[in-house]
Design a protein around this motif. Structure first.
Motif, PDB file in Angstrom:
ATOM      1  N   GLY A  64       0.484  -7.799   5.897  1.00 12.05           N
ATOM      2  CA  GLY A  64       1.045  -6.985   6.955  1.00 12.05           C
ATOM      3  C   GLY A  64       1.731  -5.714   6.476  1.00 12.05           C
ATOM      4  N   PHE A  65       1.756  -5.481   5.162  1.00  5.98           N
ATOM      5  CA  PHE A  65       2.339  -4.271   4.604  1.00  5.98           C
ATOM      6  C   PHE A  65       1.234  -3.233   4.364  1.00  5.98           C
ATOM      7  CE2 PHE A  65       6.427  -5.970   2.380  1.00  5.98           C
ATOM      8  CZ  PHE A  65       6.833  -6.531   3.570  1.00  5.98           C
ATOM      9  N   THR A  66       1.641  -2.016   4.100  1.00  6.83           N
ATOM     10  CA  THR A  66       0.721  -0.978   3.638  1.00  6.83           C
ATOM     11  C   THR A  66       0.832  -0.884   2.115  1.00  6.83           C
ATOM     12  OG1 THR A  66       2.381   0.777   3.761  1.00  6.83           O
ATOM     13  CG2 THR A  66       1.096   0.316   5.763  1.00  6.83           C
ATOM     14  N   PRO A  67      -0.148  -0.266   1.450  1.00  5.73           N
ATOM     15  CA  PRO A  67      -0.006  -0.038   0.010  1.00  5.73           C
ATOM     16  C   PRO A  67       1.268   0.726  -0.341  1.00  5.73           C
ATOM     17  CG  PRO A  67      -2.278   0.301   0.639  1.00  5.73           C
ATOM     18  CD  PRO A  67      -1.501   0.107   1.917  1.00  5.73           C
ATOM     19  N   ARG A  68       1.605   1.736   0.479  1.00  2.00           N
ATOM     20  CA  ARG A  68       2.807   2.527   0.191  1.00  2.00           C
ATOM     21  C   ARG A  68       4.063   1.649   0.237  1.00  2.00           C
ATOM     22  NH1 ARG A  68       3.004   7.859   0.581  1.00  2.00           N
ATOM     23  NH2 ARG A  68       1.352   7.923   2.160  1.00  2.00           N
ATOM     24  N   ARG A  69       4.184   0.854   1.289  1.00  2.91           N
ATOM     25  CA  ARG A  69       5.355  -0.005   1.434  1.00  2.91           C
ATOM     26  C   ARG A  69       5.397  -1.062   0.333  1.00  2.91           C
ATOM     27  NH1 ARG A  69      10.337  -0.116   3.407  1.00  2.91           N
ATOM     28  NH2 ARG A  69       9.463   1.465   4.776  1.00  2.91           N
ATOM     29  N   SER A  70       4.255  -1.632   0.003  1.00  8.87           N
ATOM     30  CA  SER A  70       4.198  -2.643  -1.056  1.00  8.87           C
ATOM     31  C   SER A  70       4.684  -2.081  -2.383  1.00  8.87           C
ATOM     32  CB  SER A  70       2.756  -3.154  -1.203  1.00  8.87           C
ATOM     33  OG  SER A  70       2.277  -3.726  -0.011  1.00  8.87           O
ATOM     34  N   LEU A  88      -5.385   5.110  -4.344  1.00  4.66           N
ATOM     35  CA  LEU A  88      -5.193   4.611  -2.977  1.00  4.66           C
ATOM     36  C   LEU A  88      -4.448   5.598  -2.084  1.00  4.66           C
ATOM     37  CD1 LEU A  88      -4.348   0.810  -3.465  1.00  4.66           C
ATOM     38  CD2 LEU A  88      -6.561   1.886  -3.023  1.00  4.66           C
ATOM     39  N   THR A  89      -4.346   6.847  -2.486  1.00  2.00           N
ATOM     40  CA  THR A  89      -3.605   7.831  -1.695  1.00  2.00           C
ATOM     41  C   THR A  89      -4.177   7.967  -0.289  1.00  2.00           C
ATOM     42  OG1 THR A  89      -3.063   9.062  -3.699  1.00  2.00           O
ATOM     43  CG2 THR A  89      -2.828  10.224  -1.623  1.00  2.00           C
ATOM     44  N   ASP A  90      -5.511   7.917  -0.179  1.00  5.67           N
ATOM     45  CA  ASP A  90      -6.142   8.128   1.122  1.00  5.67           C
ATOM     46  C   ASP A  90      -5.995   6.948   2.068  1.00  5.67           C
ATOM     47  OD1 ASP A  90      -7.752   6.629  -0.549  1.00  5.67           O
ATOM     48  OD2 ASP A  90      -9.622   7.294   0.372  1.00  5.67           O
ATOM     49  N   VAL A  91      -5.611   5.778   1.542  1.00  7.90           N
ATOM     50  CA  VAL A  91      -5.419   4.595   2.405  1.00  7.90           C
ATOM     51  C   VAL A  91      -3.994   4.063   2.281  1.00  7.90           C
ATOM     52  CG1 VAL A  91      -7.853   3.924   2.413  1.00  7.90           C
ATOM     53  CG2 VAL A  91      -6.331   3.058   0.608  1.00  7.90           C
ATOM     54  N   ALA A  92      -3.076   4.910   1.856  1.00  9.84           N
ATOM     55  CA  ALA A  92      -1.711   4.476   1.557  1.00  9.84           C
ATOM     56  C   ALA A  92      -0.996   3.872   2.748  1.00  9.84           C
ATOM     57  CB  ALA A  92      -0.900   5.654   1.011  1.00  9.84           C
ATOM     58  N   ASP A  93      -1.380   4.290   3.958  1.00  8.49           N
ATOM     59  CA  ASP A  93      -0.671   3.816   5.146  1.00  8.49           C
ATOM     60  C   ASP A  93      -1.522   2.901   6.020  1.00  8.49           C
ATOM     61  OD1 ASP A  93       1.793   5.247   4.622  1.00  8.49           O
ATOM     62  OD2 ASP A  93       0.641   7.065   5.024  1.00  8.49           O
ATOM     63  N   ARG A 116      -6.581  -4.733   6.092  1.00  8.75           N
ATOM     64  CA  ARG A 116      -7.751  -3.971   6.527  1.00  8.75           C
ATOM     65  C   ARG A 116      -8.456  -3.262   5.366  1.00  8.75           C
ATOM     66  NH1 ARG A 116      -5.107  -1.145  11.935  1.00  8.75           N
ATOM     67  NH2 ARG A 116      -4.732  -3.098  13.091  1.00  8.75           N
ATOM     68  N   LEU A 117      -7.897  -3.357   4.191  1.00 13.61           N
ATOM     69  CA  LEU A 117      -8.495  -2.678   3.047  1.00 13.61           C
ATOM     70  C   LEU A 117      -9.704  -3.443   2.527  1.00 13.61           C
ATOM     71  CD1 LEU A 117      -5.378  -1.692   0.887  1.00 13.61           C
ATOM     72  CD2 LEU A 117      -6.611  -0.284   2.533  1.00 13.61           C
ATOM     73  N   PRO A 118     -10.735  -2.744   2.040  1.00 15.58           N
ATOM     74  CA  PRO A 118     -11.824  -3.425   1.337  1.00 15.58           C
ATOM     75  C   PRO A 118     -11.268  -4.193   0.145  1.00 15.58           C
ATOM     76  CG  PRO A 118     -12.375  -1.124   1.773  1.00 15.58           C
ATOM     77  CD  PRO A 118     -10.927  -1.285   2.107  1.00 15.58           C
ATOM     78  N   TYR A 119     -11.973  -5.247  -0.235  1.00 15.65           N
ATOM     79  CA  TYR A 119     -11.443  -6.127  -1.274  1.00 15.65           C
ATOM     80  C   TYR A 119     -11.215  -5.390  -2.588  1.00 15.65           C
ATOM     81  CZ  TYR A 119     -10.614 -10.332  -4.004  1.00 15.65           C
ATOM     82  OH  TYR A 119     -10.027 -11.282  -4.802  1.00 15.65           O
ATOM     83  N   GLN A 138      -7.939  -3.763  -2.503  1.00 11.51           N
ATOM     84  CA  GLN A 138      -6.867  -4.743  -2.645  1.00 11.51           C
ATOM     85  C   GLN A 138      -6.647  -5.095  -4.118  1.00 11.51           C
ATOM     86  OE1 GLN A 138      -7.257  -8.170  -0.088  1.00 11.51           O
ATOM     87  NE2 GLN A 138      -7.826  -6.945   1.692  1.00 11.51           N
ATOM     88  N   ARG A 139      -7.729  -5.183  -4.882  1.00 11.07           N
ATOM     89  CA  ARG A 139      -7.593  -5.452  -6.315  1.00 11.07           C
ATOM     90  C   ARG A 139      -6.885  -4.290  -7.021  1.00 11.07           C
ATOM     91  NH1 ARG A 139      -7.763 -10.540  -7.579  1.00 11.07           N
ATOM     92  NH2 ARG A 139      -8.819 -10.318  -9.568  1.00 11.07           N
ATOM     93  N   LEU A 140      -7.200  -3.071  -6.610  1.00  9.78           N
ATOM     94  CA  LEU A 140      -6.516  -1.913  -7.179  1.00  9.78           C
ATOM     95  C   LEU A 140      -5.023  -1.966  -6.886  1.00  9.78           C
ATOM     96  CD1 LEU A 140      -9.023   0.947  -6.240  1.00  9.78           C
ATOM     97  CD2 LEU A 140      -8.743  -0.130  -8.477  1.00  9.78           C
ATOM     98  N   LEU A 141      -4.672  -2.367  -5.655  1.00  7.65           N
ATOM     99  CA  LEU A 141      -3.269  -2.455  -5.281  1.00  7.65           C
ATOM    100  C   LEU A 141      -2.548  -3.504  -6.125  1.00  7.65           C
ATOM    101  CD1 LEU A 141      -0.838  -1.775  -3.545  1.00  7.65           C
ATOM    102  CD2 LEU A 141      -1.718  -3.352  -1.799  1.00  7.65           C
TER     103      LEU A 141
END
Length: 248
Positions: free
Chosen positions: A93-99, A137-142, A147-150, A153-156
């Motif tokens: 439920g978080f975004t990459p930026r928040r995580s 992940l800048t383009d999908v930071a929020d 909802r991210l491709p797998y 998610q591994r990059l995160l």
């Protein structure tokens, strides 16, 4: 050679089953070291011993020259050890930026400042933006993590480990389950990680292993079977027999 991570006769028993048996490894600072072996060889058990997830049955573990065999996992993290997992452990439920913000803030010991928004902490914001750029992940930071491709998610997950500023990073199958069209992003990130960070990689993807590692250890049935350079491992008839079923 400055030793970053060392095990001495490290063993783990689960009742009458021996998962790792008398494993001795010496990994230098800044090394790119891969652990390979067939399924059930004890690779993930070894990582769990190194990180403190499992207590050792016998043997010793040294992290940056200090005996950490009986130290809890959080103390090993504080000393500079971080890891990723075979299966992602992310907040859907978080975004990459928040995580990443939360991970960075915790390292700065700012996480307890519940009355103050993380976005107001310039150090946290600046480092979070640098990490987002580093892991691509800048383009999908929020976007929500769920909802991210797998592959992203591994990059995160790798980014969350990097947020701890580790001196030793253990990567447990970072390319596992990643679709072919996303694999190159994971491979590129792994190969461009900071040179001063010692990296131990567990991976079944031999393309990644041989493009990354300067030294490889082969585990078989919980024991250290062979260790050498990628060229030496490739040339070994014994290793080919284990992986390909060839006659030795």
């Amino acid at each position: 050679m400055t030793i970053a991570l060392e095990t001495r006769n490290l063993s783990k028993h689960f009742g009458g089953f021996t998962a790792t048996n008398q494993v001795s490894l010496t990994i230098g600072q800044g090394a790119r070291h891969a652990l390979i072996g067939p399924n059930g060889a004890g690779k993930t058990t070894l990582i769990n011993l190194l990180t403190g997830a499992f207590p050792a049955s016998s043997g010793e573990i040294y992290l940056l020259g200090e005996n950490v065999t009986t130290r809890p996992a959080w103390q090993r993290v504080q000393k500079g050890l971080a890891r990723t997992f075979q299966i992602n452990r992310l907040f859907a439920g978080f975004t990459p930026r928040r995580s990443l913000m939360l991970a960075v803030a915790e390292r700065y010991k700012h996480g307890w400042r519940f009355w103050r928004a993380l976005e107001s902490d310039k150090l946290v914001v600046q480092e979070t933006e640098q990490l987002l750029q580093q892991i691509g992940l800048t383009d999908v930071a929020d976007e929500l993590v769920s909802r991210l491709p797998y592959g992203k998610q591994r990059l995160l997950e790798i980014g969350l480990a990097l947020a701890l500023k580790p001196r030793v990073l253990l990567l447990d199958e970072p390319a596992a389950g990643v679709p072919e069209e996303e694999r190159h992003e994971v491979l590129t990130l792994v190969k461009t990680l900071p040179e001063d960070v010692t990296i131990v990689l567990i991976e079944h993807d031999m393309e990644l292993v041989f493009s990354f590692a300067d030294r490889i250890s082969v585990l078989v049935q919980g024991e250290l079977f062979l260790e050498g350079t990628p060229q030496e491992i490739t040339a070994s008839a014994q290793v080919r027999a284990i992986y390909l079923g060839e006659d030795g």
